[in-house]
Design a protein around this motif. Structure first.
Motif, mmCIF file in Angstrom:
data_model
loop_
_atom_site.group_PDB
_atom_site.id
_atom_site.type_symbol
_atom_site.label_atom_id
_atom_site.label_comp_id
_atom_site.label_asym_id
_atom_site.label_seq_id
_atom_site.Cartn_x
_atom_site.Cartn_y
_atom_site.Cartn_z
ATOM 1 N N VAL B 82 0.844 -1.197 0.000
ATOM 2 C CA VAL B 82 0.000 0.000 0.000
ATOM 3 C C VAL B 82 0.884 1.253 0.000
ATOM 4 N N LEU B 83 1.972 1.223 0.763
ATOM 5 C CA LEU B 83 2.862 2.378 0.818
ATOM 6 C C LEU B 83 3.483 2.653 -0.547
ATOM 7 N N VAL B 84 4.012 1.609 -1.188
ATOM 8 C CA VAL B 84 4.629 1.812 -2.497
ATOM 9 C C VAL B 84 3.574 2.243 -3.511
ATOM 10 N N PHE B 85 2.382 1.673 -3.381
ATOM 11 C CA PHE B 85 1.309 1.996 -4.305
ATOM 12 C C PHE B 85 0.900 3.461 -4.191
ATOM 13 N N THR B 86 0.801 3.938 -2.962
ATOM 14 C CA THR B 86 0.319 5.313 -2.784
ATOM 15 C C THR B 86 1.439 6.345 -2.901
ATOM 16 N N LEU B 87 2.606 6.036 -2.349
ATOM 17 C CA LEU B 87 3.671 7.033 -2.321
ATOM 18 C C LEU B 87 4.633 6.898 -3.490
ATOM 19 N N GLY B 88 4.601 5.746 -4.173
ATOM 20 C CA GLY B 88 5.607 5.490 -5.192
ATOM 21 C C GLY B 88 6.887 5.014 -4.540
ATOM 22 N N ALA B 89 7.760 4.416 -5.350
ATOM 23 C CA ALA B 89 8.970 3.816 -4.786
ATOM 24 C C ALA B 89 9.852 4.861 -4.113
ATOM 25 N N GLN B 149 -0.254 -5.143 -6.190
ATOM 26 C CA GLN B 149 1.081 -5.268 -6.785
ATOM 27 C C GLN B 149 1.014 -5.301 -8.308
ATOM 28 N N ARG B 150 -0.060 -5.899 -8.824
ATOM 29 C CA ARG B 150 -0.212 -5.957 -10.269
ATOM 30 C C ARG B 150 -0.484 -4.579 -10.873
ATOM 31 N N PRO B 154 5.845 -1.779 -13.135
ATOM 32 C CA PRO B 154 6.812 -2.870 -12.955
ATOM 33 C C PRO B 154 8.122 -2.433 -12.311
ATOM 34 N N SER B 155 8.626 -1.256 -12.677
ATOM 35 C CA SER B 155 9.907 -0.841 -12.111
ATOM 36 C C SER B 155 9.743 -0.532 -10.628
ATOM 37 N N GLU B 156 8.576 0.054 -10.298
ATOM 38 C CA GLU B 156 8.324 0.334 -8.888
ATOM 39 C C GLU B 156 8.143 -0.974 -8.122
ATOM 40 N N PHE B 157 7.536 -1.942 -8.836
ATOM 41 C CA PHE B 157 7.291 -3.226 -8.183
ATOM 42 C C PHE B 157 8.602 -3.894 -7.793
ATOM 43 N N SER B 158 9.603 -3.780 -8.692
ATOM 44 C CA SER B 158 10.874 -4.426 -8.357
ATOM 45 C C SER B 158 11.513 -3.742 -7.152
ATOM 46 N N SER B 159 11.267 -2.439 -7.029
ATOM 47 C CA SER B 159 11.823 -1.779 -5.844
ATOM 48 C C SER B 159 11.078 -2.214 -4.589
#
Ligand SMILES: Nc1ncnc2c1ncn2[C@@H]1O[C@H](COP(=O)(O)OP(=O)(O)OP(=O)(O)O)[C@@H](O)[C@H]1O
Ligand SMILES: [Mg+2]
Lengths: 250, 321
Positions: B82-89, B149-150, B154-159
């Motif tokens: 949720v953090l990566v999703f909302t704030l970005g990597a 996550q989907r 993708p680049s943010e997902f790897s982070s």
């Protein structure tokens, strides 16, 4: 004195106890009898706050059940429930020592250990002291549970069918012990029994429950009648009188 | 019994010594604080999980359960996602570590406690229902985070993946301190409850009769369990991190071993013994795997394997009784 006033209890709309009023004065052995499902265990559980009161009031001496502190009540009243389920795996000696918990709060002193030793001897459990509860017979287990309630050292002792699984010697021994506690020790014993002959032999008073109500209440000679057996129990066993004591022919 | 504690203590001491000194490369002035922090983290995590599992088994009256089957690691991943999703990597990377720690701890404790209390208030002490609900909720949360996550670039997902691994290759002393500040008082409270826990372990009726109504003790124990697991996971990460994160079976193994080594129903015995065994399994295991056998298999994998087998044995033995 245990005072029960206007106690009703229901489970999912089904009435289990209906407006029970009962006084159990200090001292003496009271036997609670009645057919299966009459509500005996429910009443005992309510007195010992194992179940929560829904309506009415129950008092034990000056303590009001449900309002007083649980620890205070545990020093005045002990119960041996019918199921006697113990989850932990522990030894007979340890179980009896747990009976002293209301007094020692986990730190048994010399006095507690003395009482535990005396209790174990009294219940003929010395040889079983270090055996695990799941490694002894059903009757031995029952005796250990009764010993635990006894060791709690309370003025009031409630026992729900303590004679289950006991052989005749152990059953008579336990009943004598309770009798002595009441006569000599001034304790108040309330005991659920199924064997009416045991009730007649050892109790001062018999309370009969039937379909959630008190059906009769009085001295054994006046309670144990043909009417009781047919009306409450729905069986036609014969009753003889030996001396002054009624005996049910099974 | 006292001798067994001495032996456990000695084994733990030896494991710690081995962990600190074996296979040393580089200067000691670097190694000692570096390994010391990891050692402390392992001890703290181990002690938290051992305590939480013992409490959980006591209040559920079940010896094959551990609190982690309730899907705590899925909550951890969900927070991360949720953090990566909302704030970005980059936004996530900019978050200060203590904030993340408290966020994780807070979410895990709060949700855990909420779940437990809601269930306790419902069915009368129906612990099986509680556990099943926990498992289902864990699956649900996992599904939700993989859904999120989907939707992440993708680049943010790897982070995100990197973040869920990288934080644990070394131990941040600040996090270690925070975790200790939370876990040690919680363990101390569990220790203070030890006599009451003995009574609770007898069962509802017996405990009530002895003047110790189980509800209050169960609630207090549940709060401690959630806080302990939350703090351990926030420090070391979930099982999937590949470090020493709370493995699903670690608690199960150490409490079962403790019951074998120091057989007693008393928590005054079981609690310290489970904590010692936990330290031995984590630190000794890590030392043997990394420093002696030079295996690259992460310890949690071995723990899962052994724990899974033990779980089956306990299950089969239990069902025969
Ligand atoms: N959990 C429950 N759910 C529904 N009904 C219940 C439950 N527990 C007890 N009852 C009902 O309450 C009634 C009274 O039960 P109780 O256990 O008090 O009887 P009892 O007089 O002790 O019987 P016994 O001699 O068989 O022990 C019974 O009709 C029983 O079916
Ligand atoms: Mg009954």
């Amino acid at each position: 004195m245990i005072t029960i006033r206007g106690v009703s209890y229901e489970i999912q709309g089904q009435p289990i106890l209906r407006d029970i009023d009962l006084d159990l004065p200090r001292g003496g052995v009271t036997a609670l009898i009645g057919p299966n499902g009459a509500g005996k265990s429910t009443l005992l559980s309510l007195i010992a706050r194992l179940k929560k009161l829904q309506s009415g009031r129950i008092g034990v001496d000056d303590l009001e059940v449900g309002k007083c502190s649980d620890r205070d009540l545990a020093k005045v009243l002990a119960i041996m429930p019918q199921s006697g389920h113990v989850s932990a795996r522990l030894r007979v000696g340890e179980l009896v020592e747990m009976g002293r918990y209301p007094w020692h709060q986990g730190r048994p002193g010399a006095h507690d250990r003395e009482i535990v030793a005396e209790t174990l001897t009294r219940f003929s459990l010395d040889a079983l002291r270090d055996r695990f509860l799941d490694e002894i017979s059903g009757g031995q287990r029952q005796r250990a549970l009764a010993a635990m309630a006894y060791a709690q050292g309370t003025d009031y002792l409630l026992l729900d069918e303590p004679l289950n699984n006991l052989d005749i010697a152990a059953a008579r021994h336990l009943m004598r012990l309770l009798r002595d506690m009441a006569t000599g020790g001034g304790k108040t014993i309330v005991i659920v029994l199924h064997d009416i002959n045991f009730a007649a032999a050892f109790a001062d008073r018999i309370v009969v429950m039937h379909e959630g109500r008190i059906a009769a209440d009085g001295a054994p000679e006046t309670i144990i009648t043909q009417d009781l057996l047919t009306g409450v129990f729905g069986t036609d066993a014969e009753i003889l009188t030996l001396g002054a004591r009624p005996v049910v022919m099974v | 019994m006292a001798r067994r504690f001495v032996i456990l203590g000695l084994i733990l001491g030896l494991s710690a010594l081995g962990y600190m000194t074996l296979g040393a490369v580089g200067s000691w002035s670097f190694l000692i604080p570096f390994r010391g922090a990891k050692l402390a983290a392992l001890l703290l995590t181990g002690a938290s999980i051992a305590t939480a599992t013992l409490l959980f088994q006591t209040i559920t009256a079940n010896r094959i359960l551990t609190p982690s089957i309730m899907g705590f690691d899925s909550l951890y991943m969900a927070v991360l996602t949720v953090l990566v999703f909302t704030l970005g990597a980059s936004g996530y990377a900019a978050l200060p570590a203590p904030l993340l720690f408290f966020l994780n701890l807070g979410v895990m404790s709060a949700l855990g406690i909420l779940l437990f209390l809601a269930l306790l208030a419902g069915g009368r002490g129906d612990m099986l229902k509680l556990v099943l609900t926990g498992i289902v909720l864990g699956i649900l949360i996992r599904a939700l985070s993989s859904f999120l996550q989907r939707m992440i670039d993708p680049s943010e997902f790897s982070s995100l993946q990197a973040a869920s691994f990288a934080r644990f290759t070394h131990v941040d002393p600040l996090l270690l301190g925070l975790s200790a500040l939370v876990s040690i008082p919680a363990i101390a409270l569990a220790w203070r409850m030890r006599h009451r826990l003995d009574v609770l372990s007898l069962g509802t009726e017996a405990a009530t009769g002895l003047g110790e109504p189980p509800r209050r003790g169960q609630k207090q124990a549940l709060v401690l369990i959630c806080v302990l697991i939350g703090s351990a996971t926030a420090l070391a990460g979930p099982m999937s991190s590949g470090f020493s994160g709370p493995s699903n079976f670690l608690g199960l193994i150490v409490v079962a071993l403790a019951r074998m080594v120091t057989p007693s129903f008393r928590h005054a015995v079981l609690l310290p013994s489970a904590i010692l065994v936990s330290g031995i399994v984590l630190i000794g295991g890590q030392t043997v795997m990394e420093r002696v056998l030079h295996l690259s298999t992460p310890l949690p994998v071995v723990i899962e394997l052994v724990g899974g087998l033990l779980f089956l044995v306990l299950l089969l033995r239990g069902s025969r009784q």
